[in-house]
Design an enzyme around this catalytic site. Structure first.
Site, PDB file in Angstrom:
ATOM      1  N   ASN A 146     -17.375 -19.546  -2.395  1.00  0.00           N
ATOM      2  CA  ASN A 146     -17.311 -20.709  -3.223  1.00  0.00           C
ATOM      3  C   ASN A 146     -15.726 -20.639  -4.117  1.00  0.00           C
ATOM      4  O   ASN A 146     -15.035 -21.445  -4.205  1.00  0.00           O
ATOM      5  CB  ASN A 146     -18.380 -20.590  -4.180  1.00  0.00           C
ATOM      6  CG  ASN A 146     -19.683 -21.273  -3.645  1.00  0.00           C
ATOM      7  OD1 ASN A 146     -19.534 -22.113  -2.682  1.00  0.00           O
ATOM      8  ND2 ASN A 146     -20.826 -20.684  -4.133  1.00  0.00           N
TER       9      ASN A 146
ATOM     10  N   ASP B 239     -21.383 -24.863   0.699  1.00  0.00           N
ATOM     11  CA  ASP B 239     -22.718 -25.627   1.245  1.00  0.00           C
ATOM     12  C   ASP B 239     -22.628 -25.654   2.663  1.00  0.00           C
ATOM     13  O   ASP B 239     -23.756 -25.560   3.394  1.00  0.00           O
ATOM     14  CB  ASP B 239     -22.330 -27.098   0.643  1.00  0.00           C
ATOM     15  CG  ASP B 239     -22.539 -27.291  -0.850  1.00  0.00           C
ATOM     16  OD1 ASP B 239     -22.994 -26.121  -1.462  1.00  0.00           O
ATOM     17  OD2 ASP B 239     -22.173 -28.411  -1.378  1.00  0.00           O
TER      18      ASP B 239
ATOM     19  N   GLU C 228     -28.278 -18.590  -2.934  1.00  0.00           N
ATOM     20  CA  GLU C 228     -28.024 -18.123  -1.375  1.00  0.00           C
ATOM     21  C   GLU C 228     -29.181 -17.521  -0.933  1.00  0.00           C
ATOM     22  O   GLU C 228     -28.694 -16.473   0.079  1.00  0.00           O
ATOM     23  CB  GLU C 228     -26.535 -17.629  -1.494  1.00  0.00           C
ATOM     24  CG  GLU C 228     -26.608 -16.235  -2.092  1.00  0.00           C
ATOM     25  CD  GLU C 228     -26.014 -16.349  -3.515  1.00  0.00           C
ATOM     26  OE1 GLU C 228     -25.744 -15.427  -4.165  1.00  0.00           O
ATOM     27  OE2 GLU C 228     -26.134 -17.710  -4.159  1.00  0.00           O
TER      28      GLU C 228
END
Length: 632
Positions: free
Chosen positions: A258, A267, A293
């Site tokens: 990220n 994503d 996650e």
């Protein structure tokens, strides 16, 4: 056999109950009463539709009440399905002629498509048919039905949910040739409308339930959905004894994806992993995005060895997965924890706690690994059951070891030590079960029990001798301190004891919270945030096993540490090893400059006692003064 539509409603007139008009014959009056009874049943049911999400149950009850309110209706049945079916069988049915509906099956052919049932389904029209008792005017089946069940007229109405494309047919049988003409369509059309409302409401509820239990990003179950599946699996297991396995996996260093490529890339990785898990899973496996996650997989009928093989296969598949993101190729690994159902004493909460601990071990041991209680480690599970039993039976007790002032020999306080009592009274020291408690994430429950008993002991000691207040040292694991509910409960208990003292002052500073480097809570700033509520109340802070690593020095720099407990092995070796002695002397010198009080652990001989006293260590603790004493 005639097939046509009856009038929408019978002819009605204004009725003055005091002056009965000449047109109101007994038959018309009876028809009006029966029509009113039908409508009352429907109105009553319309008020209860929102109380259930099972439309079949609603329609079944509605059919029963409608038939019960109107004796001329011999049978009511409903069918729901697709419009292109080749045969129709009643699914919901009620009435005295129930036996007829139970054996009824209408096949679609050139003849039946012209009859009311298939006309209602295919043409969406309302039709009615006369059931002639004369065998010369009707097929054998109709004649038999008319003779046996009293059928004289039947009517079929279409049921259609346009929002979902669902179709249905509602059929009524009456014992009078002109019943539906006399009563009119209105009550039966209202029946259909109620049925459509019930079905539509059920579909909306199912859609909302899907949204509530589905992760929008991956289309897997979310945490709530998996919790429901877990509960169902446990219920099946309790009755059948057929076990299941759980796999919990967490993507390694996912935050870096990220941070490096942005959340859209993260994503995309989560969606790809979800697809991979679906591809690799069996048909009856249940897969969920457990949070962030993390993914949780429920696998029915799995041994631990088979579960381990499955987890290894998934680990390798994720490790070899590549995802193109712009100009970059993203690859990830995952860490796994695996457990299987281990008997009737097991609960979903215990299994998840074991999974969390195993996953943490996989991360701590280098990531991209599978961890489970296999082989020699399986004894941890049985030991965990013993700990659970002891917690539930209040057999986790506290033993107190004195903290002695090395110069004066006075008792300065006590350390609360966990002990487990077996059902026959044997006392098990903490070192014999704490590893299992740590592996199974039961430490917070043990700490909660010990800390509450220690607070009560501190309160009692203070009331008995207010002039000589003593410290009470409580070991608190990272598992305990990281849980807001545990901190809140401890503070609440401390406040109650303080209030109970009345005019006698019981300060939070009588209690020392001890953290150990073996259970590092994280960076000192994060640790401080966890401890702050306790520090604000007045609790003091000690660092245990100081000298066993280097992280403790950062604690001294950033945390308001008041006490240092010098590691036992270092204390005991100082009498024979000059380097160990030099290290103790250095720790003592540093502590004096930082105005931190020192405590030497493991003093078991006069020689060790005198050396620690001569070095200047403030307090001592150990078997030199006796064994820890179990509280009565």
């Amino acid at each position: 056999m005639r097939h046509e539509s009856p009038p929408a409603h019978p002819q009605t007139h204004e009725v003055d109950p005091l002056h009965k008009p000449t047109w109101l014959t007994p038959q018309i009056f009876a028809d009006l009463q029966e029509r009113e009874a039908l409508l009352q049943v429907l109105v009553k049911f319309s008020t209860h539709l929102e109380q259930t999400h099972d439309p079949c149950r609603v329609l079944q009850r509605l059919c029963q009440d409608l038939v019960g309110a109107c004796p001329p209706i011999r049978l009511a049945w409903i069918w729901l399905g697709e419009q292109n079916v080749t045969s129709i069988e009643p699914q919901i049915m009620a009435g005295p002629a129930l036996a007829y509906a139970q054996g009824l099956r209408i096949h679609r052919d050139s003849s039946t498509v012209q009859e009311p049932v298939f006309q209602a389904l295919l043409q969406q029209t309302t039709g009615w048919i006369q059931v002639a008792p004369d065998p010369l005017a009707a097929p054998t089946a109709w004649h038999e039905a008319a003779s046996r069940f009293g059928f004289r007229q039947a009517m079929a109405l279409p049921l259609h949910l346009r929002q979902s494309g669902q179709y249905g047919v509602v059929v009524f049988y009456a014992d009078a040739d002109d019943y539906f003409e006399r009563i009119g369509l209105a009550p039966f059309q209202a029946f259909v409308q109620l049925g459509e409302v019930a079905l539509h409401q059920s579909q909306l509820h199912a859609q909302l339930e899907r949204h509530a239990t589905t992760d929008p990003l991956t289309s897997l179950l979310n945490r709530r959905g998996m919790e429901q599946s877990l509960s169902a699996a446990f219920a099946r297991t309790q009755s059948s004894g057929e076990g299941f396995g759980l796999i919990l996996l967490d993507l390694d260093r996912f935050k870096l994806i990220n941070d490096s490529y942005g959340h859209p890339a993260g994503d995309a990785v989560l969606r790809r992993v979800a697809d991979l898990l679906r591809e690799q899973g069996r048909q009856d496996d249940v897969i969920a995005r457990w949070g962030g996650e993390e993914f949780l997989i429920l696998l029915p009928r799995q041994t631990l060895d088979a579960l381990h093989q499955t987890a290894q296969r998934l680990r390798e598949a994720i490790a070899t997965m590549r995802l193109q993101h712009g100009q970059h190729i993203i690859h990830v690994t995952a860490s796994f924890g695996i457990v299987t159902w281990s008997g009737s004493a097991c609960t979903p909460e215990r299994l998840i706690a074991r999974l969390d601990s195993l996953l943490y071990d996989a991360k701590r041991s280098g990531r991209n690994k599978v961890k489970g209680f296999i082989g020699a480690e399986s004894h941890i599970l049985s030991q965990g059951a013993e700990i659970q039993s002891a917690l539930n039976a209040n057999r986790i007790r506290v033993a107190y070891q004195s903290l002695m002032h090395l110069q004066s020999g006075q008792i300065m306080g006590h350390e609360a030590l966990a002990r487990m009592l077996t059902p026959d009274g044997e006392v098990i020291p903490a070192r014999a079960f704490i590893r299992a408690a740590h592996s199974l994430r039961l430490e917070h429950r043990i700490d909660a029990t010990v800390s509450h008993q220690a607070l009560q002991h501190c309160f009692n000691a203070h009331l008995a001798d207010e002039a000589n207040p003593r410290k009470h040292l409580i070991n608190c694991s990272a598992d305990f301190l990281s849980r807001a509910d545990c901190i809140e409960s401890l503070l609440h208990a401390a406040q109650e004891h303080r209030t109970a003292c009345g005019t006698k002052s019981l300060s939070g500073s009588h209690v020392i919270i001890e953290v150990t480097e073996r259970q590092i809570l994280g960076p000192p700033q994060e640790t401080l945030a966890l401890l702050q509520p306790l520090l604000d109340f007045g609790f003091e802070l000690a660092v245990d096993d100081f000298g066993s690593g280097y992280s403790s020095f950062l604690y001294l720099l950033d945390l308001p540490v008041k006490y240092l407990k010098i590691e036992m092995e270092l204390v005991q070796r100082a009498t024979m090893n000059s380097k160990a002695r030099a290290m103790v002397e250095s720790i003592q010198a540093m502590a004096e400059k930082l105005e931190i009080l020192t405590i030497a652990e493991g003093i078991e001989s006069r020689q060790t006692h005198d050396l620690m006293r001569d070095i200047g260590v403030d307090w001592g603790q150990g078997y030199w003064w006796g064994q820890p004493t179990l509280a009565p």
